[in-house]
Design a protein around this motif. Sequence first.
Motif, PDB file in Angstrom:
ATOM      1  N   VAL A 149      19.425  -4.467   9.708  1.00 46.93           N
ATOM      2  CA  VAL A 149      20.153  -5.654   9.383  1.00 46.93           C
ATOM      3  C   VAL A 149      20.259  -6.533  10.650  1.00 46.93           C
ATOM      4  CG1 VAL A 149      22.634  -6.376   8.722  1.00 46.93           C
ATOM      5  CG2 VAL A 149      21.521  -4.642   7.591  1.00 46.93           C
ATOM      6  N   GLY A 150      20.526  -5.960  11.980  1.00 44.37           N
ATOM      7  CA  GLY A 150      20.709  -6.632  13.101  1.00 44.37           C
ATOM      8  C   GLY A 150      19.385  -7.429  13.396  1.00 44.37           C
ATOM      9  N   VAL A 151      18.087  -7.026  12.956  1.00 39.54           N
ATOM     10  CA  VAL A 151      16.868  -7.676  13.054  1.00 39.54           C
ATOM     11  C   VAL A 151      16.544  -8.921  12.060  1.00 39.54           C
ATOM     12  CG1 VAL A 151      14.384  -7.449  13.486  1.00 39.54           C
ATOM     13  CG2 VAL A 151      16.104  -5.710  14.353  1.00 39.54           C
ATOM     14  N   PHE A 152      16.670  -8.350  10.783  1.00 43.57           N
ATOM     15  CA  PHE A 152      16.301  -9.127   9.779  1.00 43.57           C
ATOM     16  C   PHE A 152      17.186  -9.873   8.995  1.00 43.57           C
ATOM     17  CE2 PHE A 152      13.065  -5.788  10.336  1.00 43.57           C
ATOM     18  CZ  PHE A 152      12.006  -6.576  10.639  1.00 43.57           C
ATOM     19  N   GLY A 153      18.603  -9.300   9.108  1.00 43.60           N
ATOM     20  CA  GLY A 153      19.630 -10.015   8.289  1.00 43.60           C
ATOM     21  C   GLY A 153      19.643  -9.023   7.114  1.00 43.60           C
ATOM     22  N   GLY A 154      20.741  -9.584   6.371  1.00 47.92           N
ATOM     23  CA  GLY A 154      21.107  -8.927   5.074  1.00 47.92           C
ATOM     24  C   GLY A 154      22.515  -8.986   4.778  1.00 47.92           C
ATOM     25  N   PRO A 155      23.246  -7.906   4.324  1.00 50.64           N
ATOM     26  CA  PRO A 155      24.521  -7.742   3.900  1.00 50.64           C
ATOM     27  C   PRO A 155      25.403  -7.986   5.181  1.00 50.64           C
ATOM     28  CG  PRO A 155      23.474  -5.965   2.877  1.00 50.64           C
ATOM     29  CD  PRO A 155      22.440  -6.657   3.779  1.00 50.64           C
ATOM     30  N   PRO A 156      26.420  -8.429   5.282  1.00 51.11           N
ATOM     31  CA  PRO A 156      27.270  -8.694   6.168  1.00 51.11           C
ATOM     32  C   PRO A 156      27.416  -7.647   7.213  1.00 51.11           C
ATOM     33  CG  PRO A 156      28.633  -9.381   4.440  1.00 51.11           C
ATOM     34  CD  PRO A 156      27.504  -8.936   3.893  1.00 51.11           C
ATOM     35  N   PHE A 157      27.110  -7.925   8.610  1.00 45.99           N
ATOM     36  CA  PHE A 157      26.902  -6.939   9.484  1.00 45.99           C
ATOM     37  C   PHE A 157      28.025  -5.947   9.539  1.00 45.99           C
ATOM     38  CE2 PHE A 157      26.917  -4.945  13.715  1.00 45.99           C
ATOM     39  CZ  PHE A 157      25.740  -4.340  13.711  1.00 45.99           C
ATOM     40  N   PRO A 158      29.369  -6.560   9.655  1.00 45.57           N
ATOM     41  CA  PRO A 158      30.635  -5.783   9.821  1.00 45.57           C
ATOM     42  C   PRO A 158      30.702  -4.608   8.529  1.00 45.57           C
ATOM     43  CG  PRO A 158      31.136  -7.808  10.291  1.00 45.57           C
ATOM     44  CD  PRO A 158      29.747  -8.120   9.716  1.00 45.57           C
ATOM     45  N   VAL A 159      30.250  -5.033   7.649  1.00 47.14           N
ATOM     46  CA  VAL A 159      30.368  -4.143   6.326  1.00 47.14           C
ATOM     47  C   VAL A 159      29.368  -2.949   6.510  1.00 47.14           C
ATOM     48  CG1 VAL A 159      29.915  -3.957   3.792  1.00 47.14           C
ATOM     49  CG2 VAL A 159      31.103  -5.871   4.721  1.00 47.14           C
ATOM     50  N   ILE A 160      27.966  -3.271   6.828  1.00 47.55           N
ATOM     51  CA  ILE A 160      27.325  -2.050   6.989  1.00 47.55           C
ATOM     52  C   ILE A 160      27.674  -1.227   8.252  1.00 47.55           C
ATOM     53  CG2 ILE A 160      24.720  -1.785   7.656  1.00 47.55           C
ATOM     54  CD1 ILE A 160      25.067  -2.718   5.072  1.00 47.55           C
ATOM     55  N   GLN A 161      28.235  -1.946   9.224  1.00 48.91           N
ATOM     56  CA  GLN A 161      28.742  -1.082  10.538  1.00 48.91           C
ATOM     57  C   GLN A 161      29.873  -0.055  10.142  1.00 48.91           C
ATOM     58  OE1 GLN A 161      30.848  -3.287  13.494  1.00 48.91           O
ATOM     59  NE2 GLN A 161      29.618  -2.150  15.096  1.00 48.91           N
ATOM     60  N   ARG A 162      30.787  -0.755   9.157  1.00 48.79           N
ATOM     61  CA  ARG A 162      31.786   0.274   8.915  1.00 48.79           C
ATOM     62  C   ARG A 162      31.544   1.300   7.885  1.00 48.79           C
ATOM     63  NH1 ARG A 162      34.387  -5.004   8.031  1.00 48.79           N
ATOM     64  NH2 ARG A 162      35.728  -5.528   9.704  1.00 48.79           N
ATOM     65  N   VAL A 163      30.423   1.145   7.056  1.00 57.43           N
ATOM     66  CA  VAL A 163      30.034   2.048   6.315  1.00 57.43           C
ATOM     67  C   VAL A 163      29.080   3.257   7.010  1.00 57.43           C
ATOM     68  CG1 VAL A 163      28.367   2.744   4.290  1.00 57.43           C
ATOM     69  CG2 VAL A 163      30.041   0.544   3.972  1.00 57.43           C
ATOM     70  N   SER A 164      28.388   2.631   7.914  1.00 53.95           N
ATOM     71  CA  SER A 164      27.637   3.611   8.835  1.00 53.95           C
ATOM     72  C   SER A 164      28.324   4.517   9.733  1.00 53.95           C
ATOM     73  CB  SER A 164      26.706   2.679   9.662  1.00 53.95           C
ATOM     74  OG  SER A 164      25.888   1.853   9.054  1.00 53.95           O
ATOM     75  N   LEU A 165      29.598   3.980  10.172  1.00 60.41           N
ATOM     76  CA  LEU A 165      30.254   4.535  10.955  1.00 60.41           C
ATOM     77  C   LEU A 165      30.982   5.762  10.258  1.00 60.41           C
ATOM     78  CD1 LEU A 165      31.834   1.843  13.389  1.00 60.41           C
ATOM     79  CD2 LEU A 165      30.246   3.723  13.793  1.00 60.41           C
ATOM     80  N   ALA A 166      31.445   5.392   9.152  1.00 63.92           N
ATOM     81  CA  ALA A 166      32.369   6.270   8.261  1.00 63.92           C
ATOM     82  C   ALA A 166      31.027   7.446   7.706  1.00 63.92           C
ATOM     83  CB  ALA A 166      32.772   5.596   7.003  1.00 63.92           C
ATOM     84  N   VAL A 167      30.044   7.185   7.485  1.00 64.89           N
ATOM     85  CA  VAL A 167      29.043   8.296   7.082  1.00 64.89           C
ATOM     86  C   VAL A 167      28.785   9.122   8.311  1.00 64.89           C
ATOM     87  CG1 VAL A 167      26.665   8.726   6.377  1.00 64.89           C
ATOM     88  CG2 VAL A 167      28.138   7.065   5.109  1.00 64.89           C
ATOM     89  N   ILE A 168      28.408   8.539   9.576  1.00 66.30           N
ATOM     90  CA  ILE A 168      27.873   9.422  10.607  1.00 66.30           C
ATOM     91  C   ILE A 168      29.469  10.106  11.112  1.00 66.30           C
ATOM     92  CG2 ILE A 168      27.505   8.947  13.296  1.00 66.30           C
ATOM     93  CD1 ILE A 168      25.871   6.718  12.185  1.00 66.30           C
ATOM     94  N   GLY A 169      30.591   9.620  10.968  1.00 63.87           N
ATOM     95  CA  GLY A 169      31.868  10.452  11.298  1.00 63.87           C
ATOM     96  C   GLY A 169      31.860  11.607  10.696  1.00 63.87           C
ATOM     97  N   LEU A 170      31.432  11.519   9.341  1.00 61.68           N
ATOM     98  CA  LEU A 170      31.775  12.721   8.515  1.00 61.68           C
ATOM     99  C   LEU A 170      30.494  13.876   8.946  1.00 61.68           C
ATOM    100  CD1 LEU A 170      32.037  11.348   4.955  1.00 61.68           C
ATOM    101  CD2 LEU A 170      33.715  12.352   6.324  1.00 61.68           C
ATOM    102  N   ALA A 171      29.462  13.250   9.578  1.00 57.33           N
ATOM    103  CA  ALA A 171      28.476  14.432  10.057  1.00 57.33           C
ATOM    104  C   ALA A 171      29.008  15.515  11.092  1.00 57.33           C
ATOM    105  CB  ALA A 171      27.300  13.769  10.695  1.00 57.33           C
ATOM    106  N   PRO A 172      30.018  15.374  12.017  1.00 57.09           N
ATOM    107  CA  PRO A 172      30.276  16.290  12.917  1.00 57.09           C
ATOM    108  C   PRO A 172      31.086  17.182  12.177  1.00 57.09           C
ATOM    109  CG  PRO A 172      30.381  14.161  13.903  1.00 57.09           C
ATOM    110  CD  PRO A 172      30.075  14.004  12.568  1.00 57.09           C
ATOM    111  N   VAL A 173      31.894  16.886  11.133  1.00 56.03           N
ATOM    112  CA  VAL A 173      32.656  17.744  10.213  1.00 56.03           C
ATOM    113  C   VAL A 173      31.535  18.727   9.428  1.00 56.03           C
ATOM    114  CG1 VAL A 173      34.299  17.986   8.281  1.00 56.03           C
ATOM    115  CG2 VAL A 173      34.302  15.996  10.011  1.00 56.03           C
ATOM    116  N   GLY A 174      30.573  18.326   8.940  1.00 57.54           N
ATOM    117  CA  GLY A 174      29.538  19.179   8.520  1.00 57.54           C
ATOM    118  C   GLY A 174      28.930  20.148   9.499  1.00 57.54           C
ATOM    119  N   PHE A 175      28.785  19.512  10.695  1.00 59.63           N
ATOM    120  CA  PHE A 175      27.956  20.247  11.802  1.00 59.63           C
ATOM    121  C   PHE A 175      29.104  21.401  11.951  1.00 59.63           C
ATOM    122  CE2 PHE A 175      26.568  21.275  15.846  1.00 59.63           C
ATOM    123  CZ  PHE A 175      25.432  20.970  16.058  1.00 59.63           C
TER     124      PHE A 175
END
Length: 251
Positions: A149-175
């Motif tokens: 998204v940062g290269v080619f554009g797409g959905p609003p960057f802050p939305v993708i960023q928040r969703v990505s951080l939320a998903v990645i933030g759950l990974a350490p719990v699973g770890f």
Amino acid sequence: MLLAGAATLLSALSWAGDTAVQTVGQLFDLLPMVLILHLFLAFPAGRLTGRPTRLLVGLGYVAAVGAQPVVMMLGGFGPDHPLRMVDAPDVARVLYDGELVAISVLSLAGVALLATRRRACGRPLRRSLGLLIDSFGLGLVMISDLLLVGVFGGPPFPVIQRVSLAVIGLAPVGFLAGLLGARLARAAVAGLVMELRAEPADLRAPLARALGDPSLVLVYWLPEFASWTDQHGKTARSARRTIPGDHPHRA
């Protein structure tokens, strides 16, 4: 995991008011994503196994750390940047976009490696690690989406960023849940040893509990009949298809 957290903190310095502090944050801007890739692919052994995995992570570090100073020297972060040596912002932009695309592709390749590793595991291990590996894969997919998204554009960057951080933030719990599961598995093996010392009449039940596989079937090789049988003496016709190898004493 600690290094990934520290690198994330350093990358946040790019928003600081001081130019020198900003430069440190910009140098580490893309490193956390590669550290997360390294973390996911190193689970559960704690180290990278296999040449393809090591090559993939190594390329990620080259893209995240090696190219970033070059982008700065070419004026990619503005004409007043303290590390600018040549005024070539267009070239710097192409190189920076190449960094993002490269790490995105490597993240998707990491998803493929995780899927291959999951298929290579036995059925009980697939059940216990399936959700954990899926969360790792989803985290890498979100990293890839964020970069593209940062290269080619797409959905609003802050939305993708928040969703990505939320998903990645759950990974350490699973770890950590995976590490806890490994500890509990070792405790189950200790309990199995105690049960076997008591010479149980039904050997299948304690083994099934220790392995977490209620579908476990024990078969025995009877050389006088040249066949496999279960614990009730019935012929196990599918034994040769389910037991790895052809050693006559393996069960």
